[in-house]
Design a protein around this motif. Structure first.
Motif, PDB file in Angstrom:
ATOM      1  N   ALA A 140       0.822  -1.209   0.000  1.00  0.00           N
ATOM      2  CA  ALA A 140       0.000   0.000   0.000  1.00  0.00           C
ATOM      3  C   ALA A 140       0.856   1.260   0.000  1.00  0.00           C
ATOM      4  O   ALA A 140       0.498   2.262  -0.608  1.00  0.00           O
ATOM      5  CB  ALA A 140      -0.928   0.006   1.215  1.00  0.00           C
ATOM      6  N   PHE A 141       2.021   1.198   0.653  1.00  0.00           N
ATOM      7  CA  PHE A 141       2.853   2.387   0.772  1.00  0.00           C
ATOM      8  C   PHE A 141       3.940   2.478  -0.297  1.00  0.00           C
ATOM      9  O   PHE A 141       4.775   3.378  -0.260  1.00  0.00           O
ATOM     10  CB  PHE A 141       3.490   2.451   2.165  1.00  0.00           C
ATOM     11  N   GLN A 142       3.939   1.548  -1.242  1.00  0.00           N
ATOM     12  CA  GLN A 142       4.906   1.626  -2.338  1.00  0.00           C
ATOM     13  C   GLN A 142       4.550   2.781  -3.265  1.00  0.00           C
ATOM     14  O   GLN A 142       3.381   3.098  -3.463  1.00  0.00           O
ATOM     15  CB  GLN A 142       4.925   0.317  -3.134  1.00  0.00           C
ATOM     16  N   VAL A 143       5.562   3.378  -3.861  1.00  0.00           N
ATOM     17  CA  VAL A 143       5.344   4.474  -4.796  1.00  0.00           C
ATOM     18  C   VAL A 143       5.402   3.956  -6.227  1.00  0.00           C
ATOM     19  O   VAL A 143       6.040   2.943  -6.512  1.00  0.00           O
ATOM     20  CB  VAL A 143       6.387   5.599  -4.611  1.00  0.00           C
ATOM     21  N   ASP A 144       4.707   4.670  -7.142  1.00  0.00           N
ATOM     22  CA  ASP A 144       4.729   4.281  -8.548  1.00  0.00           C
ATOM     23  C   ASP A 144       5.917   4.950  -9.245  1.00  0.00           C
ATOM     24  O   ASP A 144       6.791   5.536  -8.606  1.00  0.00           O
ATOM     25  CB  ASP A 144       3.404   4.654  -9.232  1.00  0.00           C
ATOM     26  N   GLU A 146       6.054   7.610 -10.866  1.00  0.00           N
ATOM     27  CA  GLU A 146       6.093   9.056 -10.660  1.00  0.00           C
ATOM     28  C   GLU A 146       6.375   9.414  -9.202  1.00  0.00           C
ATOM     29  O   GLU A 146       6.352  10.582  -8.837  1.00  0.00           O
ATOM     30  CB  GLU A 146       4.753   9.696 -11.075  1.00  0.00           C
ATOM     31  N   GLY A 147       6.654   8.387  -8.381  1.00  0.00           N
ATOM     32  CA  GLY A 147       6.933   8.653  -6.980  1.00  0.00           C
ATOM     33  C   GLY A 147       5.702   8.918  -6.149  1.00  0.00           C
ATOM     34  O   GLY A 147       5.782   9.477  -5.053  1.00  0.00           O
ATOM     35  N   LYS A 148       4.523   8.516  -6.658  1.00  0.00           N
ATOM     36  CA  LYS A 148       3.273   8.766  -5.950  1.00  0.00           C
ATOM     37  C   LYS A 148       2.780   7.492  -5.294  1.00  0.00           C
ATOM     38  O   LYS A 148       2.934   6.392  -5.812  1.00  0.00           O
ATOM     39  CB  LYS A 148       2.207   9.291  -6.919  1.00  0.00           C
ATOM     40  N   ILE A 149       2.175   7.657  -4.132  1.00  0.00           N
ATOM     41  CA  ILE A 149       1.582   6.532  -3.415  1.00  0.00           C
ATOM     42  C   ILE A 149       0.153   6.331  -3.885  1.00  0.00           C
ATOM     43  O   ILE A 149      -0.577   7.286  -4.109  1.00  0.00           O
ATOM     44  CB  ILE A 149       1.614   6.796  -1.895  1.00  0.00           C
ATOM     45  N   SER A 150      -0.248   5.067  -4.047  1.00  0.00           N
ATOM     46  CA  SER A 150      -1.605   4.765  -4.479  1.00  0.00           C
ATOM     47  C   SER A 150      -2.585   5.148  -3.377  1.00  0.00           C
ATOM     48  O   SER A 150      -2.581   4.554  -2.290  1.00  0.00           O
ATOM     49  CB  SER A 150      -1.746   3.278  -4.808  1.00  0.00           C
ATOM     50  N   THR A 151      -3.406   6.162  -3.658  1.00  0.00           N
ATOM     51  CA  THR A 151      -4.378   6.601  -2.652  1.00  0.00           C
ATOM     52  C   THR A 151      -5.378   5.500  -2.335  1.00  0.00           C
ATOM     53  O   THR A 151      -5.782   5.322  -1.186  1.00  0.00           O
ATOM     54  CB  THR A 151      -5.114   7.856  -3.141  1.00  0.00           C
ATOM     55  N   GLY A 152      -5.770   4.752  -3.358  1.00  0.00           N
ATOM     56  CA  GLY A 152      -6.752   3.689  -3.155  1.00  0.00           C
ATOM     57  C   GLY A 152      -6.259   2.618  -2.201  1.00  0.00           C
ATOM     58  O   GLY A 152      -7.002   2.135  -1.337  1.00  0.00           O
ATOM     59  N   ARG A 153      -4.989   2.222  -2.351  1.00  0.00           N
ATOM     60  CA  ARG A 153      -4.450   1.170  -1.482  1.00  0.00           C
ATOM     61  C   ARG A 153      -4.301   1.635  -0.043  1.00  0.00           C
ATOM     62  O   ARG A 153      -4.591   0.893   0.898  1.00  0.00           O
ATOM     63  CB  ARG A 153      -3.097   0.704  -2.034  1.00  0.00           C
ATOM     64  N   VAL A 154      -3.834   2.865   0.115  1.00  0.00           N
ATOM     65  CA  VAL A 154      -3.664   3.381   1.476  1.00  0.00           C
ATOM     66  C   VAL A 154      -5.025   3.537   2.158  1.00  0.00           C
ATOM     67  O   VAL A 154      -5.211   3.101   3.290  1.00  0.00           O
ATOM     68  CB  VAL A 154      -2.920   4.729   1.455  1.00  0.00           C
ATOM     69  N   LEU A 155      -5.968   4.157   1.456  1.00  0.00           N
ATOM     70  CA  LEU A 155      -7.291   4.333   2.052  1.00  0.00           C
ATOM     71  C   LEU A 155      -7.970   2.999   2.294  1.00  0.00           C
ATOM     72  O   LEU A 155      -8.811   2.869   3.187  1.00  0.00           O
ATOM     73  CB  LEU A 155      -8.151   5.217   1.148  1.00  0.00           C
ATOM     74  N   GLY A 156      -7.616   1.981   1.485  1.00  0.00           N
ATOM     75  CA  GLY A 156      -8.200   0.655   1.654  1.00  0.00           C
ATOM     76  C   GLY A 156      -7.830   0.013   2.977  1.00  0.00           C
ATOM     77  O   GLY A 156      -8.541  -0.879   3.463  1.00  0.00           O
TER      78      GLY A 156
END
Length: 209
Positions: A140-144, A146-156
């Motif tokens: 969930a806290f891995q970055v893509d 572009e260096g962005k964290i998946s909001t969906g996974r974190v909020l999940g």
């Protein structure tokens, strides 16, 4: 000493190339001239459609807002969800219009505190199946790219019904970390097939036509 201004080249006799150079039309291959005309013709029509679509969306959104205001005036309440989402249907139920608002979100510095609290929880729960949760959290806290964290996974992560004070604090930190950075309004249209009863979108996307 004065200089005579450079005469403007006749666009019917000279074309500008990608580097800014002026090339005599007589030196340009006929097939390249035809390609130029084709591309410019298609793009011109696309620009016209782009303007029409913009006008259509603006007009349609105005009509929907007018209806929303009418409902609010009559009943003293907004029709639709608190974020402005709305679904309208024709009387026979065959046509449907949806207004959907999608928010773009990012995370503030509270997210680091949330990750630290979650790691502490997992270290505490190091026995048994809870070890599998570390994989979910790390993912969930891995970055893509572009260096962005998946909001969906974190909020999940907030969907897990875990009764632990430290975990609950971490979930609060995630909620506090959410920043709404923008929103986009979508207008979607659907038509129901009378034979199958299935709803199909009326696509305004070139790729889906």
């Amino acid at each position: 000493m004065t200089h005579e201004p450079t005469a403007r080249l006749d666009p019917n006799q000279y074309w500008e190339d990608p580097k800014g150079g002026m090339i005599p039309v007589s030196a340009i291959k006929p097939e390249h001239q035809e390609e130029d005309a084709l591309v410019k013709g298609v793009v011109a029509k696309a620009r016209e459609l782009n303007v029409l679509l913009g006008t259509f969306k603006s007009h349609s959104m105005g009509e929907v807002q007018a209806f929303r205001d009418l409902i609010a005036e009559k009943y003293g309440a907004q029709k639709g969800g608190k974020k402005g989402n709305m679904t309208l249907r024709s009387f026979d139920g065959k046509l449907e219009l949806q207004i959907a608002i999608s928010e773009s979100i990012s995370f503030g510095p509270e997210l680091e505190a949330a990750k630290a609290l979650i790691d502490s929880c997992i270290h505490k729960w190091s026995q048994g199946a809870n070890a599998n949760l570390q994989v979910l959290v790390d993912d969930a806290f891995q970055v893509d790219k572009e260096g962005k964290i998946s909001t969906g996974r974190v909020l999940g992560l907030r969907r897990h019904a875990i009764e632990d004070d430290e975990w609950l604090k971490a979930m609060d930190a995630i909620s506090d970390a959410v920043r709404v950075t923008g929103s986009k309004t979508y207008l979607r249209l659907y038509e129901r097939n009378p034979a199958t009863g299935q709803r199909a979108p009326i696509s305004l996307d070139l790729a889906a036509v």
